[in-house]
Design a protein around this motif. Sequence first.
Motif, PDB file in Angstrom:
ATOM      1  N   UNK A  18       0.807  -1.227   0.000  1.00 56.99           N
ATOM      2  CA  UNK A  18       0.000   0.000   0.000  1.00 56.99           C
ATOM      3  C   UNK A  18       0.839   1.276   0.000  1.00 56.99           C
ATOM      4  N   UNK A  19       2.126   1.145  -0.211  1.00 59.37           N
ATOM      5  CA  UNK A  19       2.985   2.334  -0.194  1.00 59.37           C
ATOM      6  C   UNK A  19       2.649   3.244  -1.381  1.00 59.37           C
ATOM      7  N   UNK A  20       2.474   4.557  -1.069  1.00 68.30           N
ATOM      8  CA  UNK A  20       2.157   5.532  -2.113  1.00 68.30           C
ATOM      9  C   UNK A  20       3.263   6.565  -2.291  1.00 68.30           C
ATOM     10  N   UNK A  21       4.058   6.802  -1.243  1.00 73.94           N
ATOM     11  CA  UNK A  21       5.112   7.818  -1.312  1.00 73.94           C
ATOM     12  C   UNK A  21       6.403   7.277  -0.695  1.00 73.94           C
ATOM     13  N   UNK A  22       7.508   7.428  -1.417  1.00 76.73           N
ATOM     14  CA  UNK A  22       8.834   7.115  -0.880  1.00 76.73           C
ATOM     15  C   UNK A  22       9.769   8.254  -1.262  1.00 76.73           C
ATOM     16  N   UNK A  23      10.392   8.862  -0.257  1.00 79.86           N
ATOM     17  CA  UNK A  23      11.366   9.930  -0.489  1.00 79.86           C
ATOM     18  C   UNK A  23      12.610   9.623   0.334  1.00 79.86           C
ATOM     19  N   UNK A  24      13.722   9.356  -0.323  1.00 84.75           N
ATOM     20  CA  UNK A  24      14.973   9.025   0.351  1.00 84.75           C
ATOM     21  C   UNK A  24      16.042  10.026  -0.073  1.00 84.75           C
ATOM     22  N   UNK A  25      16.633  10.697   0.911  1.00 80.93           N
ATOM     23  CA  UNK A  25      17.715  11.651   0.642  1.00 80.93           C
ATOM     24  C   UNK A  25      18.923  11.249   1.476  1.00 80.93           C
ATOM     25  N   UNK A  40       2.716  -1.495  -6.331  1.00 82.90           N
ATOM     26  CA  UNK A  40       1.999  -1.203  -7.580  1.00 82.90           C
ATOM     27  C   UNK A  40       1.219   0.109  -7.539  1.00 82.90           C
ATOM     28  N   UNK A  41       0.932   0.606  -6.337  1.00 83.05           N
ATOM     29  CA  UNK A  41       0.120   1.813  -6.209  1.00 83.05           C
ATOM     30  C   UNK A  41       0.927   3.064  -5.881  1.00 83.05           C
ATOM     31  N   UNK A  42       2.252   2.966  -5.989  1.00 82.16           N
ATOM     32  CA  UNK A  42       3.069   4.124  -5.633  1.00 82.16           C
ATOM     33  C   UNK A  42       2.769   5.307  -6.564  1.00 82.16           C
ATOM     34  N   UNK A  43       2.705   6.494  -5.950  1.00 80.12           N
ATOM     35  CA  UNK A  43       2.409   7.718  -6.708  1.00 80.12           C
ATOM     36  C   UNK A  43       3.598   8.669  -6.747  1.00 80.12           C
ATOM     37  N   UNK A  44       4.471   8.572  -5.739  1.00 77.92           N
ATOM     38  CA  UNK A  44       5.604   9.501  -5.682  1.00 77.92           C
ATOM     39  C   UNK A  44       6.848   8.779  -5.202  1.00 77.92           C
ATOM     40  N   UNK A  45       7.948   8.947  -5.945  1.00 79.53           N
ATOM     41  CA  UNK A  45       9.230   8.360  -5.561  1.00 79.53           C
ATOM     42  C   UNK A  45      10.334   9.359  -5.847  1.00 79.53           C
ATOM     43  N   UNK A  46      11.155   9.614  -4.837  1.00 81.56           N
ATOM     44  CA  UNK A  46      12.344  10.445  -5.009  1.00 81.56           C
ATOM     45  C   UNK A  46      13.491   9.738  -4.315  1.00 81.56           C
ATOM     46  N   UNK A  47      14.533   9.431  -5.091  1.00 85.50           N
ATOM     47  CA  UNK A  47      15.654   8.678  -4.516  1.00 85.50           C
ATOM     48  C   UNK A  47      16.918   8.944  -5.324  1.00 85.50           C
ATOM     49  N   UNK A  48      18.016   8.359  -4.863  1.00 85.26           N
ATOM     50  CA  UNK A  48      19.296   8.445  -5.560  1.00 85.26           C
ATOM     51  C   UNK A  48      19.573   7.129  -6.263  1.00 85.26           C
ATOM     52  N   UNK A  49      20.360   7.215  -7.320  1.00 81.56           N
ATOM     53  CA  UNK A  49      20.743   5.992  -8.009  1.00 81.56           C
ATOM     54  C   UNK A  49      21.994   6.236  -8.842  1.00 81.56           C
ATOM     55  N   UNK A  50      22.548   5.139  -9.355  1.00 82.82           N
ATOM     56  CA  UNK A  50      23.715   5.188 -10.254  1.00 82.82           C
ATOM     57  C   UNK A  50      23.298   4.529 -11.567  1.00 82.82           C
ATOM     58  N   UNK A  51      24.076   4.719 -12.649  1.00 80.06           N
ATOM     59  CA  UNK A  51      23.667   4.175 -13.951  1.00 80.06           C
ATOM     60  C   UNK A  51      23.387   2.676 -13.959  1.00 80.06           C
ATOM     61  N   UNK A  95       7.223  -0.037 -15.725  1.00 84.38           N
ATOM     62  CA  UNK A  95       6.329  -1.063 -16.260  1.00 84.38           C
ATOM     63  C   UNK A  95       5.341  -1.578 -15.219  1.00 84.38           C
ATOM     64  N   UNK A  96       5.780  -1.641 -13.961  1.00 82.83           N
ATOM     65  CA  UNK A  96       4.937  -2.223 -12.912  1.00 82.83           C
ATOM     66  C   UNK A  96       4.089  -1.213 -12.147  1.00 82.83           C
ATOM     67  N   UNK A  97       4.522   0.037 -12.140  1.00 82.73           N
ATOM     68  CA  UNK A  97       3.853   1.050 -11.307  1.00 82.73           C
ATOM     69  C   UNK A  97       3.149   2.058 -12.206  1.00 82.73           C
ATOM     70  N   UNK A  98       1.932   1.750 -12.588  1.00 84.66           N
ATOM     71  CA  UNK A  98       1.214   2.534 -13.581  1.00 84.66           C
ATOM     72  C   UNK A  98       0.510   3.762 -13.001  1.00 84.66           C
ATOM     73  N   UNK A  99       0.599   3.950 -11.691  1.00 83.87           N
ATOM     74  CA  UNK A  99      -0.075   5.098 -11.063  1.00 83.87           C
ATOM     75  C   UNK A  99       0.907   6.178 -10.618  1.00 83.87           C
ATOM     76  N   UNK A 100       2.167   6.015 -10.950  1.00 81.18           N
ATOM     77  CA  UNK A 100       3.163   6.959 -10.458  1.00 81.18           C
ATOM     78  C   UNK A 100       2.976   8.325 -11.127  1.00 81.18           C
ATOM     79  N   UNK A 101       3.004   9.366 -10.299  1.00 80.55           N
ATOM     80  CA  UNK A 101       2.783  10.735 -10.771  1.00 80.55           C
ATOM     81  C   UNK A 101       4.083  11.535 -10.748  1.00 80.55           C
ATOM     82  N   UNK A 102       4.845  11.357  -9.669  1.00 86.41           N
ATOM     83  CA  UNK A 102       6.085  12.119  -9.484  1.00 86.41           C
ATOM     84  C   UNK A 102       7.257  11.156  -9.355  1.00 86.41           C
ATOM     85  N   UNK A 103       8.310  11.407 -10.128  1.00 91.35           N
ATOM     86  CA  UNK A 103       9.515  10.582 -10.047  1.00 91.35           C
ATOM     87  C   UNK A 103      10.740  11.487 -10.028  1.00 91.35           C
ATOM     88  N   UNK A 104      11.495  11.415  -8.941  1.00 95.61           N
ATOM     89  CA  UNK A 104      12.727  12.182  -8.810  1.00 95.61           C
ATOM     90  C   UNK A 104      13.903  11.237  -8.730  1.00 95.61           C
TER      91      UNK A 104
END
Length: 482
Positions: free
Chosen positions: A326-333, A354-365, A376-385
């Motif tokens: 049921x996670x909808x928001x994840x923000x990791x700094x 599957x119901x996540x709407x907002x994700x902001x995180x760090x990553x490498x190539x 492909x799996x998260x069709x409801x995502x609105x914000x991606x950082x």
Amino acid sequence: MIKINVDCLSFIFNELQTNKTYLHSCLLVNKKWCHLIVPILWESHPWNINNKKSKEKLFNIILSCLSFTSRQLLFDNNIKLPSTILSKTPSFNYVSYCKFLKSKIIKEIIEMVSGKVFVTGKYGKYEYLEQELYKLYISQCKNIKGFSWQTSQPLLSFPGASICFSQLYSLSINEIDKVDTDSLYKMSRICKDLNILIIHGYSQEKIPGLISLIDAQRKLKSVSFEFRIKQGPTCKELSEALARKGNTINKLNLRSVKIIPPSFLTSLTNLKTISIYNDYDSDVSTREEFQNYLAISEFPELQILCINGLSCFKESATLVEKTRGNISHVNIYTSDSVAENTGMLIKAIANNCPNIEQLSTYLIPEDFDHVRSLLLNCKNIIYLGLNSLEYFTDMDENYDVGDELLNILTKFSPKSLTKMVIGAGWKYSVDAFERYFESCRERKLYYFGISYNIDNINYITDEHEIIIKKYIDEKVIIEFVY
């Protein structure tokens, strides 16, 4: 004309309370409507008034509700009330309708009367006005719902306090070091049904009273601690008090990980929202202890996960995997320029949220493939950082590593993804930029941003900005932040 009964009118007016314009227009229909609408308008106070004259009129009405005894006390202490306050008793006992008491409003009224701006809250002779205003509210308000507490006045000793605060739903102590110590104990005896508790500031001597207040609550759901201090003893007792409320607390906001030992986390089995902000100068052992407790905790009902200043991508991934989806928001700094296991978190979200709407995180190539799975799996995502970490590679320095990410976004972004932030620390070709924005024509980017990475590396050139401006002009990008 058919008369509508009072109960129906009250229901209609309460439904209209979000639109004060409609309610104000109904005031003048007749006396009955007026008597029904005035309490609704004053229940939460129209405090969002920006017009200075309108606000002064409102404050004058409140001052007009002061008793003769209060006015005399103020006069005797050389405090002159505005000549514009009502000379007669107001038609309504306006203050009695208020359900929310804010120290900020008391402060603003004092500043209007004194003509001074007070920063510290030490009002000199105007403390008498502060006292009488609080006495007015406390004696007249029955069962207020929300209280913002920022005064050393002994409020719980004022007449009517036991009734005024008995049904308090939300309590925010804005500066706990200013609150009278005995008042915390008295509040714990009066107020037992808090749902929301917010604490700003830290005072070691007030901790026992705070623990007493927490223990007294029967259904505490949301707790927030804003401890902005660099030094201070850890408070094991406060951690234990939170653990005792583990079955009811479903929202946690923690500003500093230094003061409250994290052992209580494993008791919060019904947590839906967790927000942790770690001061960047905290010692390694403190960070590791917090990360270890996050790793062994389980929050199956979790919906919102926000962590700032802890490099705990692996621990966050483990938390996500233990939820019920049921996670909808994840923000990791993170505060580290090089972090491990960033891909684990994105992969866990792609597989379990599957119901996540907002994700902001760090990553490498190396994590870009996980971004494909996410889209492909998260069709409801609105914000991606997607913020770039420092990346060391033997590749040609002219290689546009960010093109892979933009190509994935171009091909796989769902229609819901209308807010996007990418890192400035990767190189992008101008052609890849343009292809991505072309793919956004149908859904539009309501928000597009470019964020600097931790080391402030920036590969965005004037050519990139020209392309961005083009798509802003063409209304493909509605808002751009750089």
